[in-house]
Scaffold this active site. Structure first.
Site, PDB file in Angstrom:
ATOM      1  N   ASP A 119       0.901  -1.175  -0.107  1.00  0.00           N
ATOM      2  CA  ASP A 119       0.024  -0.041   0.210  1.00  0.00           C
ATOM      3  C   ASP A 119       0.798   1.217  -0.022  1.00  0.00           C
ATOM      4  OD1 ASP A 119      -2.475   1.616   0.187  1.00  0.00           O
ATOM      5  OD2 ASP A 119      -2.041   1.744   2.419  1.00  0.00           O
ATOM      6  N   LEU A 120       0.243   2.412  -0.353  1.00  0.00           N
ATOM      7  CA  LEU A 120       1.176   3.605  -0.397  1.00  0.00           C
ATOM      8  C   LEU A 120       1.001   4.349   1.024  1.00  0.00           C
ATOM      9  CD1 LEU A 120       2.836   5.440  -2.121  1.00  0.00           C
ATOM     10  CD2 LEU A 120       0.921   6.495  -3.187  1.00  0.00           C
ATOM     11  N   ASP A 121       0.127   4.833   1.199  1.00  0.00           N
ATOM     12  CA  ASP A 121      -0.129   5.764   2.268  1.00  0.00           C
ATOM     13  C   ASP A 121      -0.157   5.136   3.651  1.00  0.00           C
ATOM     14  OD1 ASP A 121      -0.554   7.824   0.464  1.00  0.00           O
ATOM     15  OD2 ASP A 121      -2.811   7.774   0.591  1.00  0.00           O
ATOM     16  N   THR A 170       1.286  10.253   3.139  1.00  0.00           N
ATOM     17  CA  THR A 170       0.397  11.233   2.778  1.00  0.00           C
ATOM     18  C   THR A 170      -0.921  11.759   3.431  1.00  0.00           C
ATOM     19  OG1 THR A 170      -0.603  10.079   0.755  1.00  0.00           O
ATOM     20  CG2 THR A 170       1.743  11.004   0.298  1.00  0.00           C
ATOM     21  N   LYS A 177      -9.446   6.214   5.832  1.00  0.00           N
ATOM     22  CA  LYS A 177      -8.251   5.490   5.561  1.00  0.00           C
ATOM     23  C   LYS A 177      -8.462   4.227   4.937  1.00  0.00           C
ATOM     24  CE  LYS A 177      -5.337   6.663   9.403  1.00  0.00           C
ATOM     25  NZ  LYS A 177      -4.500   6.225  10.584  1.00  0.00           N
ATOM     26  N   SER A 182      -2.493   0.404  -4.326  1.00  0.00           N
ATOM     27  CA  SER A 182      -3.235   1.454  -3.825  1.00  0.00           C
ATOM     28  C   SER A 182      -4.560   1.926  -4.324  1.00  0.00           C
ATOM     29  CB  SER A 182      -1.993   2.515  -3.617  1.00  0.00           C
ATOM     30  OG  SER A 182      -2.608   3.938  -3.189  1.00  0.00           O
ATOM     31  N   ALA A 183      -5.494   2.532  -3.704  1.00  0.00           N
ATOM     32  CA  ALA A 183      -6.425   3.333  -3.930  1.00  0.00           C
ATOM     33  C   ALA A 183      -6.275   4.719  -4.477  1.00  0.00           C
ATOM     34  CB  ALA A 183      -7.462   3.392  -2.822  1.00  0.00           C
ATOM     35  N   LYS A 209     -11.023  -1.328  -1.455  1.00  0.00           N
ATOM     36  CA  LYS A 209     -10.658  -2.346  -0.279  1.00  0.00           C
ATOM     37  C   LYS A 209     -11.939  -1.765   0.953  1.00  0.00           C
ATOM     38  CE  LYS A 209      -5.857  -1.156  -0.970  1.00  0.00           C
ATOM     39  NZ  LYS A 209      -4.637  -0.516  -0.371  1.00  0.00           N
ATOM     40  N   GLU A 241       0.335  -3.623   4.580  1.00  0.00           N
ATOM     41  CA  GLU A 241      -1.041  -2.542   4.595  1.00  0.00           C
ATOM     42  C   GLU A 241      -1.113  -2.062   6.149  1.00  0.00           C
ATOM     43  OE1 GLU A 241      -3.496  -1.146   3.791  1.00  0.00           O
ATOM     44  OE2 GLU A 241      -3.800  -1.695   1.664  1.00  0.00           O
ATOM     45  N   ASP A 242      -1.513  -0.735   6.063  1.00  0.00           N
ATOM     46  CA  ASP A 242      -1.582   0.010   7.280  1.00  0.00           C
ATOM     47  C   ASP A 242      -3.122   0.104   7.863  1.00  0.00           C
ATOM     48  OD1 ASP A 242      -2.119   1.988   5.771  1.00  0.00           O
ATOM     49  OD2 ASP A 242      -1.997   3.522   6.961  1.00  0.00           O
TER      50      ASP A 242
END
Length: 210
Positions: free
Chosen positions: A11-13, A19, A47, A116-117, A147, A171-172
């Site tokens: 995942d990114l964020d 971000t 989130k 990522s979304a 997700k 993932e966070d």
């Protein structure tokens, strides 16, 4: 699990870069324009959620009705605010251990994808100077289901030429952990074990894996 994986999907964020603060400020600015307050507590509901679903939640919080055209205009307004902020991103904002772990995996021959979304994922990776470390980028421009739907991770594993069972997701967000498990991947949660209890393993950050 980590020693035998053939693919890693990030995942990114909150995993590679934070971000989330820029998203929050952009949503907060939109809410202010619409005449209501949007708190950090409210923001927790956004989130790991897609842009349009985030907007739906925001409007629900503000008690505001809007048609499809208005919603698209609002989403675009939020995105302009957000892109303006992230255009100032630089490599110093990569989260601790993220670059090092990506490079470690590449050295081991593990294939790497982003799942990522975010619809700005490719731009963010280029701003951070780490786009070259990814074999595939699956983001909000390539999938339609948010997700916890597993679509993004199924697409990422396919892009890597691997089965989901050969991949580990990082993932966070709880919705992201659920998506990874639903896809058939092993999942490493990054954050609180209380929130990410469905993950196969939970760590505080990628720096723990160096």
């Amino acid at each position: 699990m980590l020693n035998t994986m053939k693919g890693a999907i990030f995942d990114l964020d909150g995993v590679i870069v934070d971000t989330a603060k820029y998203h929050y400020l952009a949503w907060q600015a939109l809410a202010k324009r619409l005449g209501f307050d949007f708190t950090e507590e409210d923001n927790e509901r956004l989130k790991g959620v897609s842009r349009m679903e985030s907007l739906r939640i925001l409007l629900e919080i503000g008690g505001i009705e809007a048609g499809e055209v208005e919603r698209l205009e609002m989403a675009e307004m939020k995105n302009r605010e957000y892109v303006s902020s992230i255009s100032k991103l630089d490599p110093s904002e990569i989260l601790p251990g993220a670059r090092e772990y990506l490079e470690l995996l590449r050295g081991r021959g593990v294939k790497i994808a982003l799942g990522s979304a975010s619809q700005n994922a490719a731009f963010i990776l280029s701003r951070l100077g780490i786009a070259r470390l990814f074999d595939a980028v699956i983001d909000g421009t390539k999938v339609s289901q948010a997700k916890p739907d597993p679509e993004v991770f199924l697409a990422a594993s396919e892009a890597l030429g691997l089965r989901p069972s050969e991949c580990v997701v990082f993932e966070d967000a709880a919705a992201g952990v659920q998506a990874g498990k639903a896809a058939g991947c092993k999942v490493v949660g990054i954050g609180s074990p209380d929130i990410l209890h469905q993950a196969d393993r939970v760590i505080a950050g990628l720096y723990e894996l160096i």
